[in-house]
Enzyme design. Sequence first.
Site, PDB file in Angstrom:
ATOM      1  CG  HIS A 293      -1.981  -1.012   1.201  1.00 60.30           C
ATOM      2  ND1 HIS A 293      -3.126  -0.892   1.945  1.00 60.30           N
ATOM      3  CD2 HIS A 293      -2.096  -2.185   0.522  1.00 60.30           C
ATOM      4  CE1 HIS A 293      -3.906  -1.936   1.731  1.00 60.30           C
ATOM      5  NE2 HIS A 293      -3.300  -2.745   0.871  1.00 60.30           N
TER       6      HIS A 293
ATOM      7  CD  GLU B  94      -1.974   4.629   2.912  1.00 66.95           C
ATOM      8  OE1 GLU B  94      -3.087   5.175   2.865  1.00 66.95           O
ATOM      9  OE2 GLU B  94      -1.702   3.583   2.262  1.00 66.95           O
TER      10      GLU B  94
ATOM     11  CB  CYS C 168      -6.608  -0.099   4.977  1.00 69.89           C
ATOM     12  SG  CYS C 168      -4.921  -0.762   4.945  1.00 69.89           S
TER      13      CYS C 168
ATOM     14  CB  CYS D 287      -2.116   1.994   5.909  1.00 71.66           C
ATOM     15  SG  CYS D 287      -1.839   1.139   4.334  1.00 71.66           S
TER      16      CYS D 287
END
Length: 163
Positions: free
Chosen positions: A56, A58, A86, A89
Amino acid sequence: MNNSILSAENMAAAVAIAAENVRNAGGPFGALIVTADGSRFEGVNRVTASNDPTAHAEVTAIRNACKTLGTFDLSGAVLYTSCEPCPMCLASALWARVSRVVYAADRHEAAAAGFDDAAFYEFFEGDPADRSAMMRVEHITDEGFDHREPFALWSNLDTRIEY
């Protein structure tokens, strides 16, 4: 320059990073870590491009910052991200000691675009007994092994680095 102007500029940069990532066959997510001294580290979503479900934006930004800075502690840093992080993250930002998270689109806007993380939020919010419908998690101890051994070794290790 005041903090609100810097925040807006950094947020705009995170959104631009996300848009550029879509143009490069990545997901519509971008992130930017800005450290207390002003250093900047970008991250983009490469889940499908690299077949890595943890890639992801992040997490990628956190990895880039930590690797370059040679530390796992990003205290004082701000994570700007194009979309509400999410649970994975958010947990990564917590583990990295990021001081602040700022996001643009929220989880509902992401869901409308096909990225619905609601089940993940619900998994952590719900009763552990009810979690097995999504993924079974079991706690097993004392089955012919000492499950406390790694912690005992760690506690007595002179060279350990606390985190």
